[in-house]
Design an enzyme around this catalytic site. Structure first.
Site, PDB file in Angstrom:
ATOM      1  N   GLU A   1      44.507  35.329  70.499  1.00  0.00           N
ATOM      2  CA  GLU A   1      45.395  34.745  68.967  1.00  0.00           C
ATOM      3  C   GLU A   1      45.744  33.934  68.771  1.00  0.00           C
ATOM      4  OE1 GLU A   1      48.587  37.555  67.887  1.00  0.00           O
ATOM      5  OE2 GLU A   1      47.846  37.465  65.718  1.00  0.00           O
TER       6      GLU A   1
ATOM      7  N   GLU B   1      61.147  33.231  67.268  1.00  0.00           N
ATOM      8  CA  GLU B   1      62.473  33.590  68.403  1.00  0.00           C
ATOM      9  C   GLU B   1      61.426  33.929  69.835  1.00  0.00           C
ATOM     10  OE1 GLU B   1      62.035  34.803  65.280  1.00  0.00           O
ATOM     11  OE2 GLU B   1      64.270  33.168  65.035  1.00  0.00           O
TER      12      GLU B   1
ATOM     13  N   GLN C   1      42.400  45.225  63.697  1.00  0.00           N
ATOM     14  CA  GLN C   1      43.562  45.142  65.193  1.00  0.00           C
ATOM     15  C   GLN C   1      45.036  46.305  64.469  1.00  0.00           C
ATOM     16  OE1 GLN C   1      46.832  43.941  66.066  1.00  0.00           O
ATOM     17  NE2 GLN C   1      46.167  42.038  66.054  1.00  0.00           N
TER      18      GLN C   1
ATOM     19  N   SER D   1      45.723  43.723  59.412  1.00  0.00           N
ATOM     20  CA  SER D   1      44.801  42.483  58.092  1.00  0.00           C
ATOM     21  C   SER D   1      43.090  43.101  57.694  1.00  0.00           C
ATOM     22  CB  SER D   1      44.222  41.209  58.661  1.00  0.00           C
ATOM     23  OG  SER D   1      45.532  40.620  59.160  1.00  0.00           O
TER      24      SER D   1
ATOM     25  N   SER E   1      50.334  46.366  66.509  1.00  0.00           N
ATOM     26  CA  SER E   1      52.056  46.842  65.947  1.00  0.00           C
ATOM     27  C   SER E   1      51.917  47.821  64.473  1.00  0.00           C
ATOM     28  CB  SER E   1      52.321  44.886  64.345  1.00  0.00           C
ATOM     29  OG  SER E   1      51.968  44.295  65.453  1.00  0.00           O
TER      30      SER E   1
END
Lengths: 394, 403
Positions: free
Chosen positions: A231, A364, A112, A148, A115
């Protein structure tokens, strides 16, 4: 409507035609997919039978009892959990036919590419560019991180910016990226534990055909929401036993090492045990809600609870071990295929658990999601919502 | 020191396995219907302003509300089998009633009479006319009964002799003719009780007696409690006439059953308290504006409420688990109750403390009902065993021995 009895019959037929003992694992998995018994809630022809999702357990139990090979879901978790539901919902018929079967059998591993170093929690701030060429295909440049399985992956789901002139959520498009293409470079990213579960991925002039776009141009953020929801929905399915997971290791340690016991550690262990049992029951309650087709909002909070518990229990464990807590099992750079919390020592658990409150949505961010979506509290003021991405401060 | 949970049982060498078959942690349609009935009654008759006004009066509890809840809705008899005059429901339904009562800190003797006293009687021989008659009276809601033990008594106190945190059978002595002498402190709803169920040391060991609260030789001294919505009193017996209900192991088991049932279902009351506190805090911080924004939009506050929500969701799972274990007489009951109490009591206290703090100045006043919930939550934390005592009990139950 396909029911449990029907699935049992179909499973028996599969086993009769392809005896587990003398069929190669890949052949068996392909036959299972073609019989619609891979993921029963998927459509017919795509590994499923349009059956209720909860009935998957019926098939899995029968096949496990027969000793049939499985598709090693841990190794292909990103494909199963993120790529597949997204392709099913937004992919073209051609994409579904091409990608889902080898994804499910494990012949093709997925990763994936979401990010980026500059876009973590604020994922929509991503800067990887996809520019359309004269033929209508795409050229991608940028850097991704925390990937990953990138070193094993054949395919990746990728989001990239296709229109920097639009506000950040609107100028993103979703693609399938061929990891064997020239211009894709994968480098291990060594972590706090010494191992490298993740990678950095550098994309330099990577050519992606328009046929590998998922969803409309500029709709990538909406498509990615499907991926991200899946996810976080990963919980469910199996019943968790009491003392399952990390608290079990801590409790066993306590029972086995009376010489290390102190009153302070005892008080804290009992509190952690109660917290872990309450979290287990919360997960169990969520599982029961799901199986009745009434998913509760508890799922949004389970990851928060898991992260906090993993960090507290592993910290307790290192302290409990006294001098033993001063050692570490192995700092060698390794490339594990997944996280194994109970297979290594307390020091590893302590360090790895630090990632639990960061990966897959920081605690958070999850607290904000719970506050705004579950409790309905007023949103944080946003200053970037209507500003073109290219004009945002970076 | 760890309180023995069952006298004479050897310690386990392995952790208690999780129960099988799996506990049902959801609410049934029938339970939701009961909740609706109780909630609408309480909305009409026991909103926080009404509770607050009543506290200024002399009445120890809301008798009219109690009658409606106990008799009209049939709440008092939920735990009593139909053939004994009750509703033949279970701890799961009683837990739902307690959630609603906790949500409005209703001043009614439900936990003490319909749960603890009823459970004590069910632990006796229900074929005995005296026991059956009392159960029928409590189930009908016409009589309020109270187990004469300090509110703080934890399960395990019914073991031989007094143990820390509870006086078990050690406070009152019974003569051969049933005359009781002794003193029991801090009994919840003592002033509201018409019948007292008194654990005492009889001539042949522990025994459980019934005493009319109005009889000669019984004195009730109310005192000013921390939680005004659950009045407490000291009981003094000076030759009071006791009617024998059970003796020996049976009496001990009856009291233990009452304490375990009470502790397990108190978790549902604590859940209700916590739910009100969270909901009210979310409502207030969404409406209250400071610095040009609703205060609930500040991350420092919303994170506290989100964390509390997760704790409340977990408290619900733990409380449901205890109620289901009690309802099904699961062998896991002792663990389920200890977990529920150790977990839910602090969640209720924290919810009430956060509620007060996040309301700012108004939360600190008498006019706002937050203080009623804080007082109930803190008092509930001591009731039927503190979280620490329940964790100690777990140490034995799941084989995590102290050093």
């Amino acid at each position: 409507m396909t029911d449990a009895a029907d699935l049992r019959r179909r499973t028996a037929e599969l086993l009769a035609a392809h005896p587990a003992a003398d069929t190669g694992p890949l052949d068996f998995l392909r036959a299972r997919f073609d019989a619609g018994l891979a993921w029963v809630h998927f459509p017919e022809g795509l590994g499923g039978l349009d059956a209720p999702r909860a009935l998957q357990a019926v098939v899995d139990e029968e096949l496990a009892a027969a000793g049939a090979p499985d598709n090693d879901p841990r190794r292909i978790g990103i494909g199963l959990g993120m790529a597949a539901p997204t392709i099913l919902r937004y992919g073209t018929e051609e994409q579904k036919r091409r990608f889902l079967r080898p994804l499910w059998t494990g012949e093709e591993v997925w990763c994936q590419l979401f990010s980026e170093p500059g876009a973590g929690s604020d994922l929509a701030a991503l800067a990887t560019r996809a520019v359309r060429d004269a033929a209508g295909n795409w050229v991608v440049d940028g850097q991704k991180v925390w990937t990953s399985s990138a070193h094993q992956a054949r395919w990746a789901i990728l989001i990239a910016r296709t229109d920097p002139g639009l506000p950040k959520h609107r100028g993103i498009t979703y693609f399938v990226c061929d990891m064997t293409d020239p211009g894709v470079e994968v480098r291990p990213l060594r972590q706090i534990t010494g191992e490298a579960e993740f990678n950095e991925v550098f994309l330099t002039g990577v050519a992606i055909p328009d046929a590998h776009r998922v969803g409309e141009v500029g709709e990538g953020w909406r498509v990615a929401q499907t991926t991200l929801m899946n996810e976080r929905v990963a919980i469910g399915g199996a019943r968790i036993p009491r003392e399952g997971g990390m608290i079990g290791v801590a409790a066993e340690n306590w029972r086995a090492r009376p010489e290390l016991r102190t009153h302070d550690l005892h008080q804290r262990l009992l509190k952690l045990w109660v917290d872990a049992e309450a979290a287990r029951l919360t997960g169990e309650r969520l599982r029961q809600q799901l199986s009745q087709g009434q998913p509760g909002p508890e799922g949004s909070g389970m990851k928060l609870a898991f992260a906090r518990l993993a960090q507290e229990i592993s910290g307790w464990e290192v302290e409990f071990l006294a001098e033993g807590g001063l050692t570490y099992d192995d700092w060698t750079l390794r490339r594990p295929e997944g996280v194994d919390f109970t297979g290594r020592e307390a020091g590893y658990r302590y360090l790895r658990a630090k990632g639990n409150s960061i990966e897959g949505g920081t605690s958070e961010v999850l607290l904000n999601i719970v506050a705004e979506r579950v409790l309905g509290l007023p949103p944080e003021p946003r200053t970037d919502k209507d500003v073109a991405w290219k004009d945002l401060p970076r | 020191m760890t309180a023995p949970m069952t006298g004479g049982t050897p310690r386990r060498s392995a952790p208690a396995p999780a129960p099988d078959p799996e506990p049902d942690l959801l609410y049934s349609d029938h339970e939701e219907a009961l909740r609706d009935a109780v909630r609408s009654l309480l909305a009409d008759r026991s909103d926080p302003a009404t509770v607050l006004a009543r506290l200024e009066s002399d009445a120890p509890y809301d008798a009219r509300l109690w009658r409606s809840l106990a008799t009209d809705i049939g709440g008092a008899g939920l735990l009593v089998p139909e053939k004994l005059g009750g509703q033949g429901a279970s701890a799961r339904e009683a837990a739902v009633v307690l959630e609603e009562l906790g949500r409005c800190v209703a001043p009614v003797p439900y936990l003490t009479s319909a749960v603890v006293a009823v459970a004590a009687l069910l632990g006796c021989d229900v074929a005995e006319p005296e026991v059956a008659a009392l159960l029928g009276a409590l189930a009908g809601g016409g009589t309020v009964g109270v187990l004469a033990l300090p509110l703080a008594t934890a399960p395990g106190a019914a073991a031989d002799g007094p143990v820390a945190g509870g006086t078990g059978f050690g406070s009152v002595r019974a003569a051969g003719d049933g005359a009781l002498v002794g003193r029991v402190t801090s009994v919840a709803d003592a002033a509201a009780a018409e019948t007292l169920l008194v654990p005492a040391q009889g001539p042949d060991g522990p025994a459980l007696y019934a005493v009319d609260a109005a009889a000669d030789g019984v004195r009730t001294d109310p005192f000013i409690p921390l939680d005004l919505t659950r009045p407490l009193g000291h009981l003094t017996f000076d030759g009071a006439p006791g009617r024998l209900l059970a003796t020996g192991g049976r009496a001990r088991a009856a009291v233990e059953r009452a304490l375990l049932t009470g502790a397990g279902l108190l978790a549902s009351e604590q859940l209700g308290v916590a739910e009100w506190c969270l909901a009210e805090t979310v409502r207030h911080t969404s409406e209250r504006t400071q610095f040009g924004r609703p205060v609930g939009s500040f991350q420092a506050l919303k994170h506290r409420m989100a964390a509390l929500w997760l704790d409340v969701a977990s408290a619900r799972a733990a409380a449901r688990n205890a109620a289901d274990a009690l309802a099904t007489e699961s062998p896991d009951t002792a663990v389920a109750v200890a977990v529920a109490q150790a977990y839910c009591a602090p969640v209720a206290v924290r919810a009430a403390e956060e509620c007060l703090q996040l309301h700012g100045g108004i939360g600190m006043t008498w006019e706002h009902p937050a203080h009623l919930f804080l007082k109930r939550a803190k008092s509930d934390e001591l009731a039927l065993g503190t979280p620490g005592r329940h964790r100690e009990a777990l140490a034995d139950l799941v084989a995590l021995a102290a050093p």
